[in-house]
Design a protein around this motif. Structure first.
Motif, PDB file in Angstrom:
ATOM      1  N   HIS A 237      50.606  50.850  60.015  1.00  0.00           N
ATOM      2  CA  HIS A 237      49.635  49.797  60.308  1.00  0.00           C
ATOM      3  C   HIS A 237      49.125  49.965  61.736  1.00  0.00           C
ATOM      4  O   HIS A 237      49.913  50.163  62.666  1.00  0.00           O
ATOM      5  CB  HIS A 237      50.282  48.424  60.131  1.00  0.00           C
ATOM      6  CG  HIS A 237      49.310  47.299  60.107  1.00  0.00           C
ATOM      7  ND1 HIS A 237      48.760  46.765  61.249  1.00  0.00           N
ATOM      8  CD2 HIS A 237      48.764  46.612  59.068  1.00  0.00           C
ATOM      9  CE1 HIS A 237      47.933  45.785  60.922  1.00  0.00           C
ATOM     10  NE2 HIS A 237      47.910  45.679  59.608  1.00  0.00           N
ATOM     11  N   PRO A 238      47.803  49.870  61.947  1.00  0.00           N
ATOM     12  CA  PRO A 238      47.246  50.135  63.283  1.00  0.00           C
ATOM     13  C   PRO A 238      47.673  49.132  64.347  1.00  0.00           C
ATOM     14  O   PRO A 238      47.640  49.454  65.539  1.00  0.00           O
ATOM     15  CB  PRO A 238      45.733  50.085  63.045  1.00  0.00           C
ATOM     16  CG  PRO A 238      45.559  49.294  61.791  1.00  0.00           C
ATOM     17  CD  PRO A 238      46.761  49.594  60.946  1.00  0.00           C
ATOM     18  N   ASP A 239      48.063  47.934  63.976  1.00  0.00           N
ATOM     19  CA  ASP A 239      48.459  46.911  64.946  1.00  0.00           C
ATOM     20  C   ASP A 239      49.969  46.680  64.985  1.00  0.00           C
ATOM     21  O   ASP A 239      50.541  46.448  66.056  1.00  0.00           O
ATOM     22  CB  ASP A 239      47.770  45.577  64.624  1.00  0.00           C
ATOM     23  CG  ASP A 239      46.265  45.661  64.750  1.00  0.00           C
ATOM     24  OD1 ASP A 239      45.794  46.387  65.646  1.00  0.00           O
ATOM     25  OD2 ASP A 239      45.570  45.023  63.948  1.00  0.00           O
ATOM     26  N   ILE A 240      50.619  46.742  63.837  1.00  0.00           N
ATOM     27  CA  ILE A 240      52.036  46.369  63.735  1.00  0.00           C
ATOM     28  C   ILE A 240      52.950  47.579  63.885  1.00  0.00           C
ATOM     29  O   ILE A 240      54.098  47.456  64.286  1.00  0.00           O
ATOM     30  CB  ILE A 240      52.313  45.664  62.380  1.00  0.00           C
ATOM     31  CG1 ILE A 240      51.282  44.559  62.140  1.00  0.00           C
ATOM     32  CG2 ILE A 240      53.718  45.098  62.335  1.00  0.00           C
ATOM     33  CD1 ILE A 240      51.255  43.487  63.206  1.00  0.00           C
ATOM     34  N   ALA A 277      51.702  41.653  59.498  1.00  0.00           N
ATOM     35  CA  ALA A 277      50.499  42.343  59.053  1.00  0.00           C
ATOM     36  C   ALA A 277      49.632  41.426  58.196  1.00  0.00           C
ATOM     37  O   ALA A 277      48.395  41.447  58.298  1.00  0.00           O
ATOM     38  CB  ALA A 277      50.885  43.589  58.260  1.00  0.00           C
ATOM     39  N   ALA A 280      47.916  38.989  60.455  1.00  0.00           N
ATOM     40  CA  ALA A 280      46.851  39.647  61.213  1.00  0.00           C
ATOM     41  C   ALA A 280      45.573  39.750  60.386  1.00  0.00           C
ATOM     42  O   ALA A 280      44.455  39.694  60.917  1.00  0.00           O
ATOM     43  CB  ALA A 280      47.293  41.029  61.672  1.00  0.00           C
ATOM     44  N   ARG A 283      41.320  44.221  58.675  1.00  0.00           N
ATOM     45  CA  ARG A 283      40.584  44.762  59.827  1.00  0.00           C
ATOM     46  C   ARG A 283      39.875  46.036  59.400  1.00  0.00           C
ATOM     47  O   ARG A 283      40.119  46.568  58.350  1.00  0.00           O
ATOM     48  CB  ARG A 283      41.499  45.028  61.006  1.00  0.00           C
ATOM     49  CG  ARG A 283      42.668  45.951  60.714  1.00  0.00           C
ATOM     50  CD  ARG A 283      43.322  46.468  61.980  1.00  0.00           C
ATOM     51  NE  ARG A 283      42.412  47.386  62.671  1.00  0.00           N
ATOM     52  CZ  ARG A 283      42.530  47.679  63.979  1.00  0.00           C
ATOM     53  NH1 ARG A 283      43.460  47.110  64.702  1.00  0.00           N
ATOM     54  NH2 ARG A 283      41.707  48.558  64.538  1.00  0.00           N
TER      55      ARG A 283
END
Length: 283
Positions: A237-240, A277, A280, A283
């Motif tokens: 995951h790009p953020d988590i 996720a 979030a 995205r």
């Protein structure tokens, strides 16, 4: 009953009016003048514009494509007989027996609704992605921007060319045992080829992938027949960050639909990351 009341537009309106938000897996929201779905809700569920739904219901659009009819049938939770009736009202031939169907029966739709916030998606017999929930999109990215023919797990895993087309979550998913997963998917596709020998979409997929991917060709010529049922994957995951999940595949024996569900061990760090996720969002 007049002929106008049995036309495409009024029929869609009647089916929309009978479907409650709860039936469609939507929150009830603010007070309603009627129990049925709003046009905006049907448009969102079917992946079409609100203006197009309005034009269909008012009779200003009367020839929707097969793709739109299929999406409307899913969104309206139609039975197979009702789905076929919708195709005929649109001047189209319903999907023939012996062909792969993208239709999700109402009973399966109800099961999907009750899964809640768990990431889940539905694939047709040829591994084309035909439905997903918001949690799936939050975890893996929204597939709606991907061309319909590219929403296919086989094409995603066995590229026929690098090309500019977006692939189906290919960069976010890492299988724990890539070899076993590849073999399972190809074996499942071979099983589908016997169930649907006359399906042109399946035949084109197999032919194109055989010609364009040596790895797929080698596995295909191995001749194994089976079903893909479970796997363990890491989602990047790009953020988590990395999230390790169990992937279970539930198969509907009547339609050959594959329901793919991602879960993490309750109380684990991965379960916490999965929740983050989903919070979030897409995205």
């Amino acid at each position: 009953m007049s002929a106008d009341e049995t036309a495409l537009g009024p029929t869609i309106r009647a089916w929309r009016d009978r479907l409650t938000p709860a039936d469609a897996g939507l929150p009830a929201g603010r007070a309603r003048r009627a129990a049925g779905l709003r046009r905006e809700e049907l448009a969102d569920l079917a992946g079409v514009s609100v203006d197009y739904v309005v034009r269909l219901e008012q009779g200003r659009a009367s020839t929707p494509s097969a793709q739109v009819v299929s999406s409307l049938a899913r969104a309206l939770r139609l039975s197979r007989q009702e789905r076929d009736h919708l195709y005929r009202l649109a001047g189209l031939q319903p999907p023939a027996d012996g062909m792969i169907s993208d239709h999700i029966p109402p009973g399966v739709q109800r099961v999907l609704t009750r899964i809640g916030e768990t990431p889940v998606a539905v694939f047709a017999a040829d591994w084309r992605l035909i439905w997903w929930n918001r949690s799936w999109a939050a975890l893996l990215g929204d597939p709606s921007g991907i061309a319909l023919e590219d929403r296919n797990l086989v094409r995603s895993r066995f590229h026929d060319a690098p090309g500019p087309a977006r692939r189906l979550s290919a960069l976010r998913i890492v299988s724990e045992n890539k070899e076993a997963t590849d073999r399972a998917i190809v074996a499942d596709l071979r099983r589908a080829s016997a169930r649907y020998p006359g399906d042109p979409r399946l035949a084109a997929l197999i032919r194109r992938t055989l010609d364009g991917n040596a790895r797929f060709a080698a596995l295909w010529h191995d001749g194994t027949v089976g079903a893909h049922t479970e796997d363990r994957k890491t989602i990047r995951h790009p953020d988590i960050g990395d999230i390790t999940v169990d992937c279970d595949v539930l198969n509907d024996s009547d339609t050959d639909l594959k329901i793919v569900i991602y879960t993490a061990v309750p109380g684990s760090e991965d379960a916490t990351k999965l929740d983050l996720a989903l919070v979030a969002g897409v995205r």
